[in-house]
Design a protein around this motif. Structure first.
Motif, short mmCIF file in Angstrom:
data_model
loop_
_atom_site.label_atom_id
_atom_site.label_comp_id
_atom_site.label_asym_id
_atom_site.label_seq_id
_atom_site.Cartn_x
_atom_site.Cartn_y
_atom_site.Cartn_z
N ASP A 122 0.83 -1.21 0.00
CA ASP A 122 0.00 0.00 0.00
C ASP A 122 0.86 1.25 0.00
O ASP A 122 0.50 2.27 -0.58
CB ASP A 122 -0.92 0.00 1.24
CG ASP A 122 -1.82 -1.22 1.27
OD1 ASP A 122 -2.44 -1.53 0.25
OD2 ASP A 122 -1.88 -1.88 2.33
N LEU A 123 2.02 1.20 0.68
CA LEU A 123 2.87 2.37 0.81
C LEU A 123 3.82 2.54 -0.38
O LEU A 123 4.10 3.66 -0.79
CB LEU A 123 3.68 2.27 2.11
CG LEU A 123 4.23 3.56 2.71
CD1 LEU A 123 3.12 4.56 2.99
CD2 LEU A 123 4.99 3.25 4.00
N LYS A 124 4.34 1.42 -0.88
CA LYS A 124 5.29 1.45 -2.01
C LYS A 124 6.41 2.45 -1.75
O LYS A 124 6.64 3.38 -2.51
CB LYS A 124 4.57 1.80 -3.32
CG LYS A 124 3.62 0.74 -3.82
CD LYS A 124 3.03 1.14 -5.17
CE LYS A 124 2.17 0.04 -5.74
NZ LYS A 124 0.96 -0.19 -4.91
N ARG A 125 7.14 2.24 -0.67
CA ARG A 125 8.14 3.23 -0.26
C ARG A 125 9.52 2.59 -0.10
O ARG A 125 9.66 1.47 0.42
CB ARG A 125 7.71 3.88 1.05
CG ARG A 125 8.66 4.96 1.55
CD ARG A 125 7.97 5.83 2.58
NE ARG A 125 6.86 6.57 1.96
CZ ARG A 125 5.95 7.25 2.65
NH1 ARG A 125 6.00 7.29 3.98
NH2 ARG A 125 5.00 7.90 2.02
N ILE A 126 10.55 3.32 -0.54
CA ILE A 126 11.94 2.93 -0.36
C ILE A 126 12.63 4.03 0.45
O ILE A 126 12.53 5.21 0.09
CB ILE A 126 12.66 2.72 -1.70
CG1 ILE A 126 11.98 1.59 -2.49
CG2 ILE A 126 14.14 2.39 -1.48
CD1 ILE A 126 12.50 1.41 -3.90
N LYS A 144 18.09 8.17 -6.79
CA LYS A 144 17.53 9.06 -7.81
C LYS A 144 17.12 8.28 -9.06
O LYS A 144 16.06 8.53 -9.64
CB LYS A 144 18.55 10.13 -8.17
CG LYS A 144 18.13 11.06 -9.29
CD LYS A 144 16.89 11.87 -8.94
CE LYS A 144 16.60 12.92 -10.02
NZ LYS A 144 15.37 13.68 -9.72
N LEU A 145 17.95 7.33 -9.47
CA LEU A 145 17.62 6.53 -10.65
C LEU A 145 16.35 5.72 -10.42
O LEU A 145 15.48 5.64 -11.32
CB LEU A 145 18.79 5.61 -11.00
CG LEU A 145 20.06 6.31 -11.51
CD1 LEU A 145 21.20 5.31 -11.64
CD2 LEU A 145 19.80 6.99 -12.84
N TYR A 146 16.22 5.12 -9.24
CA TYR A 146 15.00 4.37 -8.96
C TYR A 146 13.80 5.30 -8.79
O TYR A 146 12.67 4.92 -9.13
CB TYR A 146 15.19 3.47 -7.73
CG TYR A 146 15.79 2.13 -8.09
CD1 TYR A 146 15.02 1.16 -8.73
CD2 TYR A 146 17.12 1.85 -7.82
CE1 TYR A 146 15.56 -0.07 -9.07
CE2 TYR A 146 17.68 0.62 -8.16
CZ TYR A 146 16.90 -0.33 -8.79
OH TYR A 146 17.43 -1.55 -9.15
N PHE A 147 14.02 6.49 -8.26
CA PHE A 147 12.94 7.46 -8.19
C PHE A 147 12.41 7.74 -9.60
O PHE A 147 11.19 7.73 -9.84
CB PHE A 147 13.44 8.76 -7.55
CG PHE A 147 12.44 9.88 -7.58
CD1 PHE A 147 11.55 10.05 -6.53
CD2 PHE A 147 12.39 10.76 -8.65
CE1 PHE A 147 10.61 11.08 -6.57
CE2 PHE A 147 11.47 11.79 -8.69
CZ PHE A 147 10.57 11.95 -7.65
N PRO A 202 6.52 7.03 -11.34
CA PRO A 202 5.27 6.94 -12.11
C PRO A 202 4.35 5.80 -11.68
O PRO A 202 3.15 5.83 -11.97
CB PRO A 202 5.76 6.73 -13.55
CG PRO A 202 7.12 7.36 -13.58
CD PRO A 202 7.70 7.04 -12.21
N GLU A 203 4.90 4.79 -10.99
CA GLU A 203 4.08 3.69 -10.47
C GLU A 203 3.48 4.00 -9.11
O GLU A 203 2.79 3.17 -8.53
CB GLU A 203 4.91 2.41 -10.36
CG GLU A 203 5.47 1.89 -11.67
CD GLU A 203 6.23 0.59 -11.49
OE1 GLU A 203 5.82 -0.23 -10.64
OE2 GLU A 203 7.25 0.41 -12.19
N GLY A 204 3.77 5.18 -8.56
CA GLY A 204 3.24 5.55 -7.26
C GLY A 204 4.20 5.33 -6.10
O GLY A 204 3.83 5.52 -4.94
N PHE A 205 5.45 4.97 -6.38
CA PHE A 205 6.44 4.78 -5.32
C PHE A 205 6.84 6.13 -4.72
O PHE A 205 6.83 7.16 -5.40
CB PHE A 205 7.69 4.08 -5.86
CG PHE A 205 7.57 2.59 -5.94
CD1 PHE A 205 8.23 1.78 -5.03
CD2 PHE A 205 6.80 1.99 -6.94
CE1 PHE A 205 8.12 0.39 -5.11
CE2 PHE A 205 6.69 0.61 -7.02
CZ PHE A 205 7.34 -0.19 -6.10
#
Length: 205
Positions: free
Chosen positions: A105-109, A142-145, A150-153
């Motif tokens: 639900d959070l999709k957070r790194i 930054k690269l993964y950001f 766009p996927e909501g992460f």
């Protein structure tokens, strides 16, 4: 509902306090040692028992060997080995966790880092290898950001301070930033890759 957190333990001394905060605030925390042993088994356990990961928490390795002042002679091959190990292990952790993160639900790194990882803000003139590796992890974020936003992460790069007050790492990792889908894209902090300290001061990465 519990948030599911996977921590990659690199021996960072801020991790245990952060894990305690998360555990006390509706999070179920799993921990994987930096050597990655039994990673597949742990991820299989999380998939079977939880079905998702909400937050993947990385951290800089504070035990990278020191290599002296910048102007001194350095073992460049050894520095490249250290850099590759640090970057590759973080990338592998992200890639292996992504399928479960996409179900979260959070999709957070998140990353527990240091102001000394900043290319522009660090005033240190020694231990080039450490700083190069830490700065490289910011670039990886930054690269993964760019890839995953766009996927909501969402991303949380945080620099703990010793007895400095302010917001704790755990609180920052769970907090939401300003986001309004109707606002211009650049007006939202969620649409920027941001590194902050305990007082929410932005540190140019």
């Amino acid at each position: 509902m519990n948030k599911i957190v996977l921590c990659i333990d690199n021996g960072n001394h801020h991790l245990e306090e952060t894990k305690k905060y998360l555990s006390l605030h509706d999070c179920k925390v799993y921990t994987l040692n930096k050597d990655g042993q039994n990673r597949a088994a742990l991820l299989e356990t999380i998939e079977q028992e939880e079905g998702k990961i909400d937050l993947l928490l990385l951290e800089i390795d504070e035990q990278i060997p020191q290599d002296g002042a910048v102007g001194e002679k350095h073992d460049c091959e050894r520095l490249l080995e250290v850099l590759s190990q640090q970057i590759n292990s973080a990338q592998e952790a992200i890639e292996t966790a992504l399928p479960l993160l996409r179900r979260g639900d959070l999709k957070r790194i998140g990353m527990l880092t240091t102001k000394d990882s900043s290319i522009g803000s660090s005033k240190e003139d020694s231990n080039y290898g450490q700083h190069m590796a830490w700065a490289g992890l910011n670039m990886l974020g930054k690269l993964y950001f760019n890839q995953l936003r766009p996927e909501g992460f969402t991303f949380r790069w945080y620099c703990p301070e010793e007895n400095g007050g302010g917001m704790s790492a755990g609180e920052y990792l769970l907090s939401g930033f300003c986001y309004d889908a109707g606002e211009p894209y650049q007006h939202s902090d969620e649409n920027r890759f941001v590194m902050r300290d305990a007082h929410l001061r932005e540190i140019v990465w």
